[in-house]
Design an enzyme around this catalytic site. Structure first.
Site, PDB file in Angstrom:
ATOM      1  N   ASP A  93      -7.975  -5.390  -0.179  1.00  0.00           N
ATOM      2  CA  ASP A  93      -8.482  -6.157  -1.312  1.00  0.00           C
ATOM      3  C   ASP A  93      -8.253  -7.661  -1.181  1.00  0.00           C
ATOM      4  O   ASP A  93      -8.957  -8.456  -1.789  1.00  0.00           O
ATOM      5  CB  ASP A  93      -7.828  -5.659  -2.614  1.00  0.00           C
ATOM      6  N   HIS A 126       0.849  -1.192   0.000  1.00  0.00           N
ATOM      7  CA  HIS A 126       0.000   0.000   0.000  1.00  0.00           C
ATOM      8  C   HIS A 126       0.879   1.233   0.000  1.00  0.00           C
ATOM      9  O   HIS A 126       1.927   1.252   0.646  1.00  0.00           O
ATOM     10  CB  HIS A 126      -0.933   0.025   1.223  1.00  0.00           C
TER      11      HIS A 126
HETATM   12  N1  COA Z   1       4.032  -7.531  -4.773  1.00  0.00           N
HETATM   13  C1  COA Z   1       5.365  -7.609  -4.981  1.00  0.00           C
HETATM   14  N2  COA Z   1       6.183  -6.556  -4.880  1.00  0.00           N
HETATM   15  C2  COA Z   1       5.619  -5.370  -4.566  1.00  0.00           C
HETATM   16  C3  COA Z   1       4.245  -5.217  -4.324  1.00  0.00           C
HETATM   17  C4  COA Z   1       3.449  -6.359  -4.453  1.00  0.00           C
HETATM   18  N3  COA Z   1       2.132  -6.300  -4.245  1.00  0.00           N
HETATM   19  N4  COA Z   1       3.979  -3.935  -4.023  1.00  0.00           N
HETATM   20  C5  COA Z   1       5.143  -3.281  -4.063  1.00  0.00           C
HETATM   21  N5  COA Z   1       6.135  -4.141  -4.387  1.00  0.00           N
HETATM   22  C6  COA Z   1       7.549  -3.823  -4.539  1.00  0.00           C
HETATM   23  C7  COA Z   1       7.762  -2.978  -5.781  1.00  0.00           C
HETATM   24  O1  COA Z   1       7.973  -3.788  -6.921  1.00  0.00           O
HETATM   25  C8  COA Z   1       8.967  -2.170  -5.403  1.00  0.00           C
HETATM   26  O2  COA Z   1      10.111  -2.987  -5.539  1.00  0.00           O
HETATM   27  P1  COA Z   1      11.523  -2.350  -6.018  1.00  0.00           P
HETATM   28  O3  COA Z   1      11.867  -1.334  -4.954  1.00  0.00           O
HETATM   29  O4  COA Z   1      12.406  -3.524  -6.074  1.00  0.00           O
HETATM   30  O5  COA Z   1      11.243  -1.716  -7.353  1.00  0.00           O
HETATM   31  C9  COA Z   1       8.761  -1.915  -3.916  1.00  0.00           C
HETATM   32  O6  COA Z   1       7.921  -2.986  -3.445  1.00  0.00           O
HETATM   33  C10 COA Z   1       8.103  -0.587  -3.624  1.00  0.00           C
HETATM   34  O7  COA Z   1       6.849  -0.565  -4.304  1.00  0.00           O
HETATM   35  P2  COA Z   1       6.263   0.666  -5.113  1.00  0.00           P
HETATM   36  O8  COA Z   1       5.696   0.148  -6.400  1.00  0.00           O
HETATM   37  O9  COA Z   1       7.256   1.777  -5.189  1.00  0.00           O
HETATM   38  O10 COA Z   1       5.106   1.097  -4.146  1.00  0.00           O
HETATM   39  P3  COA Z   1       3.920   2.046  -4.529  1.00  0.00           P
HETATM   40  O11 COA Z   1       3.609   2.841  -3.326  1.00  0.00           O
HETATM   41  O12 COA Z   1       4.175   2.789  -5.795  1.00  0.00           O
HETATM   42  O13 COA Z   1       2.734   1.009  -4.859  1.00  0.00           O
HETATM   43  C11 COA Z   1       0.859  -0.319  -4.762  1.00  0.00           C
HETATM   44  C12 COA Z   1       1.675   0.744  -4.051  1.00  0.00           C
HETATM   45  C13 COA Z   1      -0.410  -0.582  -3.951  1.00  0.00           C
HETATM   46  C14 COA Z   1       0.458   0.164  -6.144  1.00  0.00           C
HETATM   47  C15 COA Z   1       1.695  -1.612  -4.887  1.00  0.00           C
HETATM   48  O14 COA Z   1       2.016  -2.088  -3.600  1.00  0.00           O
HETATM   49  C16 COA Z   1       0.989  -2.657  -5.690  1.00  0.00           C
HETATM   50  O15 COA Z   1       1.055  -2.653  -6.918  1.00  0.00           O
HETATM   51  N6  COA Z   1       0.272  -3.621  -5.024  1.00  0.00           N
HETATM   52  C17 COA Z   1      -0.475  -4.607  -5.725  1.00  0.00           C
HETATM   53  C18 COA Z   1      -1.798  -4.033  -6.211  1.00  0.00           C
HETATM   54  C19 COA Z   1      -2.760  -3.791  -5.079  1.00  0.00           C
HETATM   55  O16 COA Z   1      -2.985  -4.644  -4.234  1.00  0.00           O
HETATM   56  N7  COA Z   1      -3.392  -2.608  -5.103  1.00  0.00           N
HETATM   57  C20 COA Z   1      -4.410  -2.232  -4.134  1.00  0.00           C
HETATM   58  C21 COA Z   1      -3.939  -1.156  -3.230  1.00  0.00           C
HETATM   59  S1  COA Z   1      -5.108  -0.852  -1.944  1.00  0.00           S
END
Ligand code: COA
Length: 375
Positions: A312, A262
């Site tokens: 979710d 998140h």
């Molecule tokens: N599974 C695997 N790795 C994940 C992850 C996940 N669900 N969420 C984040 N990461 C990893 C990223 O790949 C990144 O790795 P890196 O530093 O090696 O590149 C690191 O964790 C940081 O993530 P980041 O994408 O910068 O975080 P964010 O704040 O931009 O993204 C979300 C937040 C929610 C978009 C992200 O966690 C995600 O895509 N989750 C899955 C989708 C989801 O459940 N969305 C609902 C949110 S309520």
């Protein structure tokens, strides 16, 4: 701080405070609160309409106000003939999120909000009342050629939706689980869809345009679409062992695990997860789906403690155990979050300033234009 460090820090506007709001706090050390009320109290002791009222009017209703509010919502369940004609033309292959977005845009055309927004509260109640009818009407028409009516003894949005979707009296437990889920999904500060709604509202556009824009943002799997995607992940495994092997492989390949992580919550995780997990376990604790879900959660806790499950993850299995088709998981999110979006639209309008940030230019330096015949 170098420019690239600054960019990394604010990528996706992470950590950027983009405006003031009195509606919700999330991840501020005290979990999630709507107008100061803790999500645990709301989810365990209220029904969704109380929360919708709270978000619409910034205070909890008393019993009389709640009853009147629910009756007003019930009175808004009907679809007009014109809207039915539009819905009937949308093929069954359409993603239900696009269906919902089309319906909201159509309401803007058929039942326009007044230009001075003086009937915005009526329109919010119209949206709360009609959205479950839209999905259920379309579902029965495109899949079974049947036109449902909108009569029901169910007084709540949760019960009405379940009854109309499944054409039977919903189990009491299903209604309670749905109430909990709708409350958890109702509001979440400046998330992508809410910020989209506020941006649209800030141009002084109408409420249906702002909600339709928000639905577009909610559709994606990084936001609302994650509940549907999480179900796809869980269902792809036919045993706990397979799930452990598969998730390990995904982590090695740096694939995203849907329903985890998140933007705002830190290591403490998303407080909504524990609340909806209780219902998922209650409804389907003995099933393979639940066992696989828990195995994935435990493995992630061990391997990626910084990526706890979000709301979710267990919403997906809870909906599944209620017999809801996976494609409708994110549309249910709309039926709930519309209350939060509209609270933000009202708040934006009450003290409006056009939302129009700037970008840092990284394109070519000024250069000479060459006419098409000379290129
Ligand atoms: N599974 C695997 N790795 C994940 C992850 C996940 N669900 N969420 C984040 N990461 C990893 C990223 O790949 C990144 O790795 P890196 O530093 O090696 O590149 C690191 O964790 C940081 O993530 P980041 O994408 O910068 O975080 P964010 O704040 O931009 O993204 C979300 C937040 C929610 C978009 C992200 O966690 C995600 O895509 N989750 C899955 C989708 C989801 O459940 N969305 C609902 C949110 S309520």
């Amino acid at each position: 701080m170098s420019m690239s460090e600054a960019k990394k820090k604010t990528g996706g506007l992470a950590g950027v405070v983009a405006g003031e709001s009195a509606i919700c706090t999330c991840g501020l050390g005290n979990g999630l609160n709507y107008y100061g009320y803790a999500i645990e109290d709301l989810a365990n002791h209220a029904e969704f309409e109380e929360i919708a009222f709270l978000l619409q009017y910034a205070q909890l209703p008393n019993s009389k106000e709640l009853e009147e509010y629910k009756n007003k919502i019930i009175a808004q369940r009907e679809l007009s003939e014109n809207l039915k004609t539009i819905l009937k033309a949308i093929p069954k292959e359409t993603h239900p999120m696009n269906l919902m977005q089309t319906a909201v845009a159509a309401l803007g055309a058929l039942e326009a909000e007044k230009e001075d927004f003086s009937n915005q509260d009526e329109k919010i109640i119209r949206l709360l009342g009609i959205l479950p009818s839209v999905l259920c009407y379309w579902h029965h028409f495109v899949h079974f050629g049947k036109e449902i009516d909108f009569n029901s003894n169910q007084k709540s949005i949760a019960g009405y939706f379940l009854e109309k979707l499944q054409e039977q009296d919903p189990k009491e437990d299903f209604i309670k689980a749905m109430q909990c889920s709708l409350i958890l999904y109702a509001e979440h500060e400046f998330n992508a869809s809410t910020f989209t709604a506020r941006t649209c509202a800030s141009t002084k556009s109408d409420i249906f345009s702002a909600v339709a824009a928000a639905i577009g943002a909610l559709r994606g799997p990084l936001h609302g679409g994650a509940n549907e995607a999480a179900m796809g992940l869980i269902e792809s495994f036919s045993s706990v062992e397979e799930a452990i092997e598969g998730v390990n492989r995904k982590l090695e390949n740096k694939e995203l695990l849907m329903g985890f992580g998140h933007r705002v919550y830190g290591l403490g995780g998303d407080p909504r997860n524990a609340l909806i997990k209780v219902w998922s376990k209650h409804l389907g604790g003995e099933t393979l789906i639940f066992k696989v879900s828990e195995a994935i959660e435990n493995l992630m806790k061990e391997k990626k403690p910084n990526l706890p499950p979000n709301a979710d993850f267990y919403s997906a299995s809870a909906y599944h155990f209620m017999g809801i088709p996976t494609a409708y998981f994110t549309p249910i999110f709309i039926m709930s979050r519309v209350s939060g979006w509209c609270a933000h639209i009202k708040e934006q309008r009450a003290n409006n300033k056009l939302i129009r940030p700037s970008s840092e230019y990284i394109g070519p330096s000024p250069r000479k234009f060459i006419k098409i015949q000379d290129r």
